[in-house]
Design a protein around this motif. Structure first.
Motif, PDB file in Angstrom:
ATOM      1  N   ALA A 503      -1.369 -41.041  18.494  1.00 32.60           N
ATOM      2  CA  ALA A 503      -2.330 -41.419  19.540  1.00 32.60           C
ATOM      3  C   ALA A 503      -3.457 -40.390  19.631  1.00 32.60           C
ATOM      4  O   ALA A 503      -4.626 -40.751  19.831  1.00 32.60           O
ATOM      5  CB  ALA A 503      -1.617 -41.542  20.884  1.00 32.60           C
ATOM      6  N   LEU A 504      -3.131 -39.116  19.477  1.00 30.94           N
ATOM      7  CA  LEU A 504      -4.188 -38.092  19.488  1.00 30.94           C
ATOM      8  C   LEU A 504      -4.903 -38.039  18.140  1.00 30.94           C
ATOM      9  O   LEU A 504      -6.127 -37.895  18.077  1.00 30.94           O
ATOM     10  CB  LEU A 504      -3.601 -36.711  19.812  1.00 30.94           C
ATOM     11  CG  LEU A 504      -3.233 -36.429  21.268  1.00 30.94           C
ATOM     12  CD1 LEU A 504      -2.821 -34.975  21.434  1.00 30.94           C
ATOM     13  CD2 LEU A 504      -4.388 -36.750  22.215  1.00 30.94           C
ATOM     14  N   ALA A 505      -4.122 -38.176  17.062  1.00 31.06           N
ATOM     15  CA  ALA A 505      -4.724 -38.100  15.724  1.00 31.06           C
ATOM     16  C   ALA A 505      -5.785 -39.182  15.539  1.00 31.06           C
ATOM     17  O   ALA A 505      -6.793 -38.970  14.855  1.00 31.06           O
ATOM     18  CB  ALA A 505      -3.636 -38.228  14.659  1.00 31.06           C
ATOM     19  N   ALA A 506      -5.570 -40.333  16.176  1.00 34.02           N
ATOM     20  CA  ALA A 506      -6.512 -41.446  16.028  1.00 34.02           C
ATOM     21  C   ALA A 506      -7.889 -41.102  16.592  1.00 34.02           C
ATOM     22  O   ALA A 506      -8.886 -41.739  16.246  1.00 34.02           O
ATOM     23  CB  ALA A 506      -5.953 -42.682  16.740  1.00 34.02           C
ATOM     24  N   LEU A 507      -7.950 -40.086  17.440  1.00 34.03           N
ATOM     25  CA  LEU A 507      -9.228 -39.714  18.058  1.00 34.03           C
ATOM     26  C   LEU A 507      -9.971 -38.661  17.247  1.00 34.03           C
ATOM     27  O   LEU A 507     -11.058 -38.224  17.631  1.00 34.03           O
ATOM     28  CB  LEU A 507      -8.969 -39.157  19.468  1.00 34.03           C
ATOM     29  CG  LEU A 507      -8.200 -40.078  20.422  1.00 34.03           C
ATOM     30  CD1 LEU A 507      -7.843 -39.337  21.704  1.00 34.03           C
ATOM     31  CD2 LEU A 507      -9.033 -41.317  20.737  1.00 34.03           C
ATOM     32  N   LEU A 508      -9.349 -38.208  16.136  1.00 34.77           N
ATOM     33  CA  LEU A 508      -9.899 -37.062  15.399  1.00 34.77           C
ATOM     34  C   LEU A 508     -10.295 -37.456  13.981  1.00 34.77           C
ATOM     35  O   LEU A 508      -9.630 -38.298  13.364  1.00 34.77           O
ATOM     36  CB  LEU A 508      -8.844 -35.948  15.343  1.00 34.77           C
ATOM     37  CG  LEU A 508      -8.340 -35.487  16.720  1.00 34.77           C
ATOM     38  CD1 LEU A 508      -7.120 -34.598  16.572  1.00 34.77           C
ATOM     39  CD2 LEU A 508      -9.452 -34.762  17.469  1.00 34.77           C
ATOM     40  N   PRO A 509     -11.353 -36.843  13.454  1.00 37.18           N
ATOM     41  CA  PRO A 509     -11.755 -37.153  12.075  1.00 37.18           C
ATOM     42  C   PRO A 509     -10.603 -36.877  11.107  1.00 37.18           C
ATOM     43  O   PRO A 509      -9.970 -35.821  11.184  1.00 37.18           O
ATOM     44  CB  PRO A 509     -12.918 -36.181  11.815  1.00 37.18           C
ATOM     45  CG  PRO A 509     -13.378 -35.739  13.167  1.00 37.18           C
ATOM     46  CD  PRO A 509     -12.209 -35.838  14.088  1.00 37.18           C
ATOM     47  N   SER A 510     -10.305 -37.802  10.234  1.00 38.31           N
ATOM     48  CA  SER A 510      -9.215 -37.689   9.242  1.00 38.31           C
ATOM     49  C   SER A 510      -7.871 -37.361   9.875  1.00 38.31           C
ATOM     50  O   SER A 510      -7.007 -36.770   9.231  1.00 38.31           O
ATOM     51  CB  SER A 510      -9.541 -36.624   8.188  1.00 38.31           C
ATOM     52  OG  SER A 510     -10.808 -36.844   7.635  1.00 38.31           O
ATOM     53  N   GLY A 511      -7.690 -37.680  11.140  1.00 41.53           N
ATOM     54  CA  GLY A 511      -6.390 -37.448  11.781  1.00 41.53           C
ATOM     55  C   GLY A 511      -6.196 -36.042  12.310  1.00 41.53           C
ATOM     56  O   GLY A 511      -5.221 -35.755  12.986  1.00 41.53           O
ATOM     57  N   GLY A 512      -7.112 -35.129  11.969  1.00 44.09           N
ATOM     58  CA  GLY A 512      -7.081 -33.795  12.561  1.00 44.09           C
ATOM     59  C   GLY A 512      -6.040 -32.856  11.975  1.00 44.09           C
ATOM     60  O   GLY A 512      -5.351 -33.168  11.003  1.00 44.09           O
ATOM     61  N   SER A 513      -5.948 -31.683  12.607  1.00 45.24           N
ATOM     62  CA  SER A 513      -5.058 -30.605  12.169  1.00 45.24           C
ATOM     63  C   SER A 513      -4.121 -30.237  13.308  1.00 45.24           C
ATOM     64  O   SER A 513      -4.270 -30.732  14.426  1.00 45.24           O
ATOM     65  CB  SER A 513      -5.877 -29.365  11.799  1.00 45.24           C
ATOM     66  OG  SER A 513      -6.838 -29.694  10.837  1.00 45.24           O
ATOM     67  N   ALA A 514      -3.190 -29.345  13.014  1.00 43.63           N
ATOM     68  CA  ALA A 514      -2.285 -28.870  14.068  1.00 43.63           C
ATOM     69  C   ALA A 514      -1.998 -27.396  13.843  1.00 43.63           C
ATOM     70  O   ALA A 514      -2.104 -26.889  12.717  1.00 43.63           O
ATOM     71  CB  ALA A 514      -0.996 -29.677  14.061  1.00 43.63           C
TER      72      ALA A 514
END
Ligand SMILES: Cc1cc2nc3c(=O)[nH]c(=O)nc-3n(C[C@H](O)[C@H](O)[C@H](O)COP(=O)(O)OP(=O)(O)OC[C@H]3O[C@@H](n4cnc5c(N)ncnc54)[C@H](O)[C@@H]3O)c2cc1C
Length: 574
Positions: A503-514
């Motif tokens: 749900a958070l990854a969907a808001l970030l370019p390429s799914g984002g980092s952690a």
């Protein structure tokens, strides 16, 4: 010290029938188990050291070998003791219970119900996924002898400090532990190098954040750490990056490191600085704990105490949920301003409340902090939300933190994570509110830690994921562990992996980092998500400093070359 025979016997015999957890590779892709040399030697294998071997090894390390007796052993079998079992259960949620043990870990999933105090008395006590033995390290020689013995006998080696790791990296079935916890030296001194001139502290690998803060404070100094006083500084925290209340002011924990004093897998004692063994320095400083070497001590910058303002804010989700999340949005709106003023914030959105704190403003007045919060409080008044806000100015970070950092009851949070850049956060306010609301509605906790790393903060090159450096918020999405309901815990783990993090990854370019220390241990593509552009170089250095994979932990650099079989034996992946 040797364990009562029943513990050792059950630890071996019952291991295979314990509930299993998924591993990154399937059993089919692993080389055969048994006593194959492609697997680490396991209790019950012909290669497992004999009692005489263990005795001789124990003598070689000055009697500092501890045979694991799980904390929960007082809740089972012939060692059952009702009063002591009740004490263990009551103490289980507190970090100290586990950090002071040579085997226990804070993340219950990785204990795999081994000698679980919450299981019925008649359930056998097994050592299971706890280390079988640990050396209570007191010297470099202890480390060298343990490394030599583990490699001679092909044993799984586990480096453990406090056991805080969310990925189970500080435990392992059939493991021999290097228990670093009691290395408590703390030497404050003047330091001079090309990169830094000023006060510094050289601390033993067992020093925990709270111990460091209290000792340094008395000398007029502040040391960068996280929010939790029981996390170790020289282990996973600093080696993995290190976020905390002072990140915006001084940089990451890793950015403070001047020197590492460590032992390589081959037993060599080594000092790594930005100019000496600089590639090892680079890898150790951000590339993740338990990967390149055993750190015996580290030297970090010490900063002069300075005025610091702390604050917190809480309000309940008592009426309309729409109204509550308008209040949460009002808080979200000031997060960039907290960073711009040099501060950090930690907060948690639960289904029933928003809890913000500590908010930390180094070198910030109370008036500035209050002015940053004023628009939120005005909005809450307008929304008719009852809140509690407090702020206070102190002469040091230590005092501010003591007043505003709430006690952490930490055992048993399963988590996932995402890093969010300022433009992504401020550019899609409604998207973040909807995602967080959806997670909270399903029982998830969304904890944020906000900061800002200015390029003006000087530090030698290190291997911290550049995405961590560029972000405004590290989100940690958690579900509390239920000690008595393993099935629900597994269900919640799936929620984190399949629903909350996406749900958070969907808001970030390429799914984002952690952030590699605070994320989902089942993160797909973790190499890129946790290490970013540094992964390839980190893997090359793994081959230089630990070519045989002596150091292994879930999602550590090079860990994809090994996996656990169904019985938790560690084997090379073919
Ligand atoms: C309640 C809680 C609060 C937290 N708060 C923060 C926070 O505010 N900021 C933040 O950045 N992180 C935070 N973390 C995450 C924390 O930084 C990581 O869990 C970290 O790995 C803990 O390091 P440790 O050495 O204390 O733990 P351990 O579990 O003992 O070790 C973690 C890893 O480091 C390795 N390691 C330990 N000691 C050594 C050594 N001497 N040499 C080489 N490798 C070693 C281990 O093998 C393992 O891989 C928190 C975690 C918890 C559970």
């Amino acid at each position: 010290m040797y364990a009562p025979p029943f513990v050792r016997a059950f630890g071996i015999a019952v291991l295979a029938v314990l509930p299993s957890f998924s591993s990154p590779a399937t059993a089919a892709s692993l080389k055969s188990s048994g006593s194959s040399s492609s697997c680490r030697c396991f209790p019950g294998d012909a290669c497992w050291p004999s009692p005489a071997d263990w005795k001789a090894f124990n003598q070689s390390v000055g009697g500092r070998l501890i045979a694991t007796v799980p904390l929960g052993s007082v809740c089972h079998g012939t060692t059952y003791d009702a009063a002591r079992c009740a004490d263990v259960k009551a103490a289980w949620p507190y970090a100290d219970t586990h950090t002071d043990s040579s085997s226990s870990v804070l993340a219950p999933f990785f204990a795999n119900q081994s000698c679980d105090p919450f299981l019925p008395r008649e359930t056998p006590c097994v050592i299971g996924t706890y280390v079988q033995y640990a050396v209570n390290v007191s010297s470099v020689a202890d480390i060298q002898k343990t490394l030599a013995f583990s490699q001679k006998k092909n044993l799984r080696l586990v480096v453990r400090n406090t056991g805080h790791d969310y990925f189970g990296k500080s435990t392992g079935a059939g493991g021999l532990g290097l228990w670093m916890h009691n290395l408590k030296t703390y030497d404050i001194h003047d330091y001079k190098s090309a990169a830094y001139t000023g006060k510094a502290v050289t601390m033993g690998a067992g020093i925990q954040a709270g111990e460091s803060a209290a000792t340094a404070f008395k000398q007029g100094l502040t040391i960068v750490s996280g929010i939790c006083p029981t996390v170790g500084l020289a282990g996973g925290y600093t080696q993995g990056g290190g976020l905390g209340p002072l990140t915006t002011r001084y940089g990451l924990g890793a950015d403070q490191v001047l020197e590492w004093h460590a032992v390589l897998a081959n037993g060599s004692e080594i000092t790594a600085t930005p100019t000496k063994n600089s590639d090892l320095y680079w890898a150790l400083t951000g590339g993740g704990g338990g990967t390149y070497a055993v750190v015996y001590s580290m030297t970090v910058k010490a900063h002069a105490n300075e005025k610091t303002t702390g604050a917190n804010l809480t309000f309940p989700n008592a009426g309309s949920e729409d109204v509550f999340f308008q209040g949460v949005q009002a808080f979200h709106d000031i997060i960039p301003a907290i960073s711009d003023a040099g501060g950090t914030a930690v907060w948690t959105v639960l289904s029933k409340a928003l809890s913000v704190g500590p908010v930390t403003g180094p070198n910030m007045t109370k008036a500035t902090m209050d002015s940053i919060f004023q628009p939120v409080l005005q909005k809450l008044d307008a929304l008719n939300i009852t809140y509690s806000y407090s702020s206070g100015e102190f002469s040091s970070f230590y005092e501010s933190n003591a007043a505003y950092d709430p006690p952490v009851v930490s055992n048993g949070l399963q988590i996932g994570g995402r890093l969010v850049k300022r433009s992504d956060f401020t550019g899609n306010p409604d998207g973040f509110i909807q995602a967080i609301r959806g997670i909270a509605d399903q029982g998830g906790l969304v904890t944020g830690a906000s900061y800002q790393l200015s390029s003006s903060l000087q530090h030698p090159p290190n291997s911290v994921n550049p995405e961590l450096r560029k972000s405004l918020i590290s989100f940690q999405i958690g579900v509390p562990w239920i000690n008595t309901d393993w099935a629900t815990d597994l269900h919640n783990q799936d929620l984190i992996t399949n629903s909350f993090v996406p749900a958070l990854a969907a808001l970030l370019p390429s799914g984002g980092s952690a952030y590699l220390n605070q994320a989902d241990f089942r993160e797909p593509g973790w190499q890129q998500v946790f290490y970013g552009e540094n992964y390839e170089k980190l893997l090359e250095l793994k081959d230089v400093y630990d070519p045989n994979g002596v150091f292994w932990g879930r999602t550590t650099v090079g860990s994809e070359r090994w996996a656990e079989t169904e019985d938790k034996r560690l084997c090379r992946v073919s």
